[in-house]
Design an enzyme around this catalytic site. Structure first.
Site, PDB file in Angstrom:
ATOM      1  N   HIS A   1     -37.986  72.349  -4.360  1.00 45.19           N
ATOM      2  CA  HIS A   1     -37.925  71.533  -5.574  1.00 45.19           C
ATOM      3  C   HIS A   1     -36.698  70.631  -5.429  1.00 45.19           C
ATOM      4  CE1 HIS A   1     -38.445  70.108  -9.504  1.00 45.19           C
ATOM      5  NE2 HIS A   1     -38.415  71.216 -10.214  1.00 45.19           N
TER       6      HIS A   1
ATOM      7  N   ARG B   1     -39.914  70.371 -18.273  1.00 46.76           N
ATOM      8  CA  ARG B   1     -38.700  69.633 -17.931  1.00 46.76           C
ATOM      9  C   ARG B   1     -38.938  68.584 -16.855  1.00 46.76           C
ATOM     10  NH1 ARG B   1     -38.009  74.407 -19.617  1.00 46.76           N
ATOM     11  NH2 ARG B   1     -36.196  75.129 -20.810  1.00 46.76           N
ATOM     12  N   THR B   2     -39.534  68.994 -15.746  1.00 42.49           N
ATOM     13  CA  THR B   2     -39.697  68.063 -14.624  1.00 42.49           C
ATOM     14  C   THR B   2     -40.642  66.933 -14.978  1.00 42.49           C
ATOM     15  OG1 THR B   2     -39.312  69.887 -13.079  1.00 42.49           O
ATOM     16  CG2 THR B   2     -40.309  67.891 -12.187  1.00 42.49           C
TER      17      THR B   2
ATOM     18  N   ARG C   1     -46.531  68.018  -8.589  1.00 43.28           N
ATOM     19  CA  ARG C   1     -46.176  69.429  -8.810  1.00 43.28           C
ATOM     20  C   ARG C   1     -47.443  70.225  -8.534  1.00 43.28           C
ATOM     21  NH1 ARG C   1     -43.226  72.879 -12.403  1.00 43.28           N
ATOM     22  NH2 ARG C   1     -41.414  71.620 -11.825  1.00 43.28           N
TER      23      ARG C   1
ATOM     24  N   LYS D   1     -63.964  69.377 -10.832  1.00 41.12           N
ATOM     25  CA  LYS D   1     -65.346  69.173 -10.381  1.00 41.12           C
ATOM     26  C   LYS D   1     -65.508  69.457  -8.889  1.00 41.12           C
ATOM     27  CE  LYS D   1     -65.968  65.444 -13.775  1.00 41.12           C
ATOM     28  NZ  LYS D   1     -66.297  64.010 -13.956  1.00 41.12           N
TER      29      LYS D   1
END
Length: 306
Positions: A132, A54-55, A104, A82
């Protein structure tokens, strides 16, 4: 330019401005041509080091509807695999000319770490169990759309308060806008001294639900709890799931919300097509308009013609 790491980064007036701007962008989504030139020539980077549907999709579509160029980077496809540090990855993105970064990350504080080390605005798309903020903004928008105001509303936030970044951002946002908030859940999922955030605490949903105007059912954070706090999902659902019996205890105008994705039968024991759950899909729709407004706030916030 301004970072958005926490709801506390915003004043009440700024929140109202973002929500008002979201109104105009929601209208854009109803046109046949769903684009405006507001951020033409800007480059937005979606840097998602934790899974999201969704985000991530909402921010990507928001940027494209504002005519910005969009780059999507995931942890698995970046040099993080890496051994490159998060800061070095962000510095690389900055050197390539990014105008804003949405991050995120599974670690609380990751967004603030980036914001302290790079110049472009950083928008927190969810960091660990911290916050959030854009979820809180879209939830504010949805409640105002359905109820007209938050002032004086009784809002219950139900579930795993300790591990929920949504709960933390929403508590800050809802109380700032004048709602009376009660958090409901098992004691083991309740943070110590949560009352200091200006909320009431209940451990009994049956006794609380009849008093509520809005009920916000949190997703159980399986990826963060690792089963330690939930010896029995069935027992949790018995005590705290929103089912038809509890819905019958509530008023007919109770607004039901959930940040998604739902754990079937755990937080809400109602069929997916239940008519009272339509507002959950409205949250998703409203998220697009709110994230368009948030990007404009971060990049064009000082302009009067935004």
């Amino acid at each position: 330019m301004k970072d958005l790491l926490s709801i506390s980064d915003l004043t009440k007036d700024e929140i109202n401005r973002i929500l008002l701007l979201a109104d105009s962008f929601k209208e854009v989504g109803e046109r046949s041509i769903k684009k405006v030139p507001t951020l033409r020539g800007r480059t937005i980077v979606n840097f998602f080091a934790e899974p999201s549907t969704r985000t991530r999709a909402s921010f990507e579509l928001a940027a494209k509807r504002l005519s910005a160029d969009v780059i999507n980077i995931s942890a698995k496809s970046s040099s993080l695999t890496k051994g490159e540090t998060l800061t070095d990855t962000a510095k690389t993105i900055e050197a390539l000319g990014a105008d804003a970064i949405i991050i995120r990350h599974a670690s609380s504080g990751a967004a603030e770490l980036l914001a302290n080390r790079i110049e472009p605005p950083v928008i927190n798309g969810g960091d660990g169990s911290h916050e959030h903020p854009t979820q809180a903004l879209l939830d504010l928008y949805t409640i105002k759309e359905k109820k007209g105001t938050l002032l004086g509303l009784k809002v219950g936030i139900v579930g795993d308060i300790s591990h929920s970044r949504v709960a933390r951002s929403n508590i800050l946002a809802f109380t700032m806008m004048g709602a009376d908030v009660v958090v409901v859940g098992p004691s083991i999922m309740m943070p110590k001294e949560i009352e200091k955030m200006g909320v009431a605490v209940s451990y009994d949903l049956d006794k609380t639900i009849a008093k509520l105007d809005v009920i916000y059912m949190l997703r159980i954070q399986n990826e963060r709890e690792r089963g330690a706090l939930l010896p029995s999902i069935r027992e949790y659902a018995r005590l705290f799931a929103l089912n038809q019996r509890r819905l019958d205890l509530a008023g007919n105008d109770l607004l039901i919300m959930h940040p998604g994705p739902m754990n079937p039968g755990v937080e809400i024991s109602l069929s997916a097509d239940h008519p009272r759950l339509s507002s959950i899909w409205d949250q998703v729709k409203n998220g697009l308009a709110v994230r368009m407004a948030t990007l404009c706030y971060a990049l064009e916030g000082r302009r009067e013609d935004v």
